[in-house]
Design a protein around this motif. Structure first.
Motif, PDB file in Angstrom:
ATOM      1  N   GLN A 179       0.839  -1.208   0.000  1.00  0.00           N
ATOM      2  CA  GLN A 179       0.000   0.000   0.000  1.00  0.00           C
ATOM      3  C   GLN A 179       0.871   1.255   0.000  1.00  0.00           C
ATOM      4  O   GLN A 179       0.577   2.213  -0.717  1.00  0.00           O
ATOM      5  N   ASN A 180       1.944   1.253   0.788  1.00  0.00           N
ATOM      6  CA  ASN A 180       2.861   2.393   0.799  1.00  0.00           C
ATOM      7  C   ASN A 180       3.535   2.580  -0.553  1.00  0.00           C
ATOM      8  O   ASN A 180       3.710   3.705  -1.015  1.00  0.00           O
TER       9      ASN A 180
ATOM     10  N   LEU B 299       2.344   1.763  -3.476  1.00  0.00           N
ATOM     11  CA  LEU B 299       1.370   2.228  -4.462  1.00  0.00           C
ATOM     12  C   LEU B 299       0.940   3.670  -4.230  1.00  0.00           C
ATOM     13  O   LEU B 299       0.660   4.397  -5.184  1.00  0.00           O
ATOM     14  N   THR B 300       0.871   4.081  -2.977  1.00  0.00           N
ATOM     15  CA  THR B 300       0.367   5.425  -2.659  1.00  0.00           C
ATOM     16  C   THR B 300       1.458   6.418  -2.310  1.00  0.00           C
ATOM     17  O   THR B 300       1.173   7.610  -2.173  1.00  0.00           O
ATOM     18  N   GLY B 301       2.691   5.951  -2.163  1.00  0.00           N
ATOM     19  CA  GLY B 301       3.770   6.841  -1.771  1.00  0.00           C
ATOM     20  C   GLY B 301       3.736   7.185  -0.289  1.00  0.00           C
ATOM     21  O   GLY B 301       4.379   8.136   0.144  1.00  0.00           O
ATOM     22  N   GLY B 302       2.996   6.442   0.484  1.00  0.00           N
ATOM     23  CA  GLY B 302       2.883   6.693   1.919  1.00  0.00           C
ATOM     24  C   GLY B 302       4.078   6.173   2.681  1.00  0.00           C
ATOM     25  O   GLY B 302       4.902   5.427   2.163  1.00  0.00           O
ATOM     26  N   GLU B 303       4.179   6.585   3.940  1.00  0.00           N
ATOM     27  CA  GLU B 303       5.269   6.136   4.795  1.00  0.00           C
ATOM     28  C   GLU B 303       4.734   5.637   6.126  1.00  0.00           C
ATOM     29  O   GLU B 303       5.340   5.833   7.170  1.00  0.00           O
TER      30      GLU B 303
END
Length: 117
Positions: A40-41, A43-47
């Motif tokens: 998920q990180n 794909l979304t660029g989250g951290e």
């Protein structure tokens, strides 16, 4: 007293398959939640870390449900001599009951492996 049987290659083959099913189930139970968050990180660029989401839906259930299925369905199939949808539904209902009892009704208990997070 009856005759004592001998260990055969079939006995060891059964034990090998049984342990593989258990190990795969435990690996899924322990690793799918963090892997899901990592994907998920990516794909979304989250951290976000799994530790931050370990007590939120669906992250706390992903590994538990998949691991439970991987450990119990092969065992049931070996005992019955076949795979069946009835077994899968039964396992899912039992897993759902465990989730309701240990995660919804008992608020100070966490499902495995989240108690280690």
């Amino acid at each position: 007293m009856g005759a004592i049987g001998r260990l055969s290659a079939d006995n060891f083959w059964f034990l090998f398959r049984f342990h593989i099913a258990i190990l795969l189930g435990l690996a899924a139970m322990y690793g799918l939640g963090p892997a899901f968050v990592a994907v998920q990180n990516a794909l979304t660029g989250g951290e976000v870390e799994y530790r931050q989401l370990a007590d939120t839906v669906p992250y706390k259930y992903i590994g538990f449900v998949a691991g439970s299925l991987l450990m119990t369905l092969p065992t049931i199939a070996w005992a019955e001599g076949r795979w069946s949808a009835r077994s899968a539904v039964t396992v899912l209902l039992v897993v759902l009951a465990i989730i309701v009892i240990f995660d919804v009704l008992l608020t100070n208990v966490q499902l495995p492996p989240n108690a280690n997070v």
